[in-house]
Design an enzyme around this catalytic site. Structure first.
Site, PDB file in Angstrom:
ATOM      1  CB  CYS A 234      42.512  34.600  43.653  1.00 51.03           C
ATOM      2  SG  CYS A 234      42.697  33.026  44.359  1.00 51.03           S
ATOM      3  CB  ALA A 236      46.916  40.647  44.826  1.00 52.07           C
ATOM      4  N   GLY A 238      43.958  43.786  42.913  1.00 48.01           N
ATOM      5  CA  GLY A 238      42.765  44.384  43.714  1.00 48.01           C
ATOM      6  C   GLY A 238      41.929  45.057  42.903  1.00 48.01           C
ATOM      7  CG  ASP A 255      46.827  37.255  45.814  1.00 47.33           C
ATOM      8  OD1 ASP A 255      45.917  37.396  44.901  1.00 47.33           O
ATOM      9  OD2 ASP A 255      47.951  36.541  45.645  1.00 47.33           O
ATOM     10  CB  CYS A 350      40.789  36.811  32.484  1.00 44.88           C
ATOM     11  SG  CYS A 350      42.653  36.501  33.232  1.00 44.88           S
TER      12      CYS A 350
END
Ligand code: SAM
Length: 416
Positions: A234, A236, A238, A255, A350
């Site tokens: 996962c 990108a 980058g 990705d 996040c």
């Protein structure tokens, strides 16, 4: 009514706000769907919609205080009023300009209503908070998970423009850049600036650095320096792949999104860094060889990015969080099969939702007794490591320095 200058940007802001709040789009996607505007009007429309999203509950309370009967939540009149008040508060638009550009967006009775409510509120004067209220369901959730202080810190943070964080390939260059540009450095390879236009900053063209929130730069720091082949799942666009490549690892970036991988390719080209790129659904793909380390920066509700993307607070409904946790669980289980014994798996999101962080990790450890948590000791001293061994970044951390995105990360070691 003759066309008024600036109405096009406000009409576009209205379309963007509607598309975020009623259709659940990101502001970036909503902005991408608006064409035929000059770049400056497009930028203005995004700024107005973004400001409205930062302060929506407070704007609604103001509107409700000036109407006898509350306007329906998604009525056009309410949307137009939100945008007008957001311009007054966030952009300092003069009263006559915000009235003149609001009225052409509504007709008939709603126009008279918007005119009346705006007149009342502008005459009264707007009480502008430097800690605007977040959506009540988000405040309730975060209060239950993290406590009142974190909610108050998040309120303060959503009102402020976050600083600009850069990650450098080289730490000595980062330190020199920080002192040359009145910045600060809060970790190895990091520079924090009080914001500016990115492409005009020196060093962008020659690829010495890339933009990356300080919190987002932390998970890649948990990969052991000795790991030779690192799988970036996962990956990108980058930011973390570039960190891995700059640290000397052989990185394979996977990705599912071709368009996001194209951005990763551009980023690698600009920074003169190398990685193998794979466009694949990680749930259907497998690597050819076992890896020393895997970084899984999983898709999530992204509620930790609310300072730059306030709409996440409206998009992260329970169903979206539940779907994200299901995908995170599957990705973690799959990645755990691809490690050598003693291999390291770093998991990050996040998100400020414990379901996507602490809970998913605890459940993983319950299902996989051959993994143990490895508390990081090599991170900046200001970063709190929980007694369990994982790292949780909450609003309020480094607030005096400008704060950082909300994040969760953990380092796991495969024991057999
Ligand atoms: C949080 S973002 C990654 C950010 C990236 N690690 C960085 O530092 O720039 C999550 C990424 O997961 C990708 N993704 C979502 N589901 C996936 C899947 N099943 N397999 C592979 N990639 C997936 C998305 O395309 C998106 O780029």
């Amino acid at each position: 009514m003759p066309s008024v200058e600036g109405v096009g940007a406000r009409r576009a802001a209205l379309q963007m706000l509607d598309s975020v709040l009623r259709r659940g789009h990101t502001l970036e996607a909503a902005a991408g769907a608006v064409h035929n505007l000059s770049p400056s009007d497009h930028g203005l429309a995004v700024a107005i919609a973004g400001e409205a999203l930062r302060r929506l509950p407070d704007l609604d309370a103001m509107i409700d205080s000036a109407t006898r009967n509350p306007l329906p939540g998604d009525s056009k009149a309410r949307m137009v009023l939100r945008l007008a008040l957001a311009q007054k508060i966030g952009l300092g638009t003069p009263d006559h300009a915000l009235v003149a550009t609001a009225l052409p967006l509504v007709d008939g009775g709603p126009r008279r209503l918007v005119h009346g409510v705006l007149g009342t509120l502008l005459r009264r004067g707007l009480a502008v908070s430097d800690a605007p209220t977040l959506p009540p369901e988000v405040e309730d959730r975060w209060r239950a998970a993290w406590g009142e202080e974190v909610v108050q810190a998040a309120r303060r943070q959503i009102a402020r423009r976050p600083p600009l964080d850069l990650t450098f390939k080289d730490d000595a260059e980062a330190k020199a850049y920080a002192s040359a540009h009145e910045g600060s450095s809060l970790a190895l390879n990091h520079v924090r600036l009080r914001s500016s236009s990115v492409s005009e900053l020196p060093g962008f063209g020659d690829g010495r650095w890339w933009v990356q929130d300080l919190a987002a730069s932390l998970p890649a720091r948990l990969i052991p320096p000795a790991a030779e082949h690192v799988l970036d799942l996962c990956a990108a666009p980058g930011g973390k792949t570039m960190q891995l490549a700059a640290a000397g690892h052989r990185a394979t970036a996977v990705d599912a999104s071709g368009s996001r991988l194209a951005r990763l390719r551009e980023n690698l080209d600009r920074t003169h860094l190398e990685a193998a790129l794979v466009e694949a659904d990680a749930l259907a793909w497998s690597p050819d060889e076992q890896c020393d380390a895997i970084l899984l920066d999983a898709p999530c509700s992204a509620t930790g990015t609310f300072r730059r993307h306030p709409e996440v607070l409206y998009r992260a409904r329970p169903r979206l969080v539940a779907e994200a946790t299901e995908l995170q669980r599957k990705l973690l289980d799959r990645a755990s099969d691809w490690l050598e014994p003693d291999g390291v798996l770093v998991y990050s999101v996040c998100s400020l939702e414990p379901q996507e962080g602490e809970e998913i990790l605890s459940a993983f450890l319950g299902r996989h007794p051959n993994f143990r948590l490895d508390a990081p000791k090599d991170l900046p001293a200001w970063l709190p490591v929980a007694s369990e061994g994982w790292v949780r970044v909450l609003p309020g951390l480094l607030e005096g320095e400008g704060g950082l995105d909300g994040f969760f990360m953990a380092r796991l070691v495969r024991t057999r």
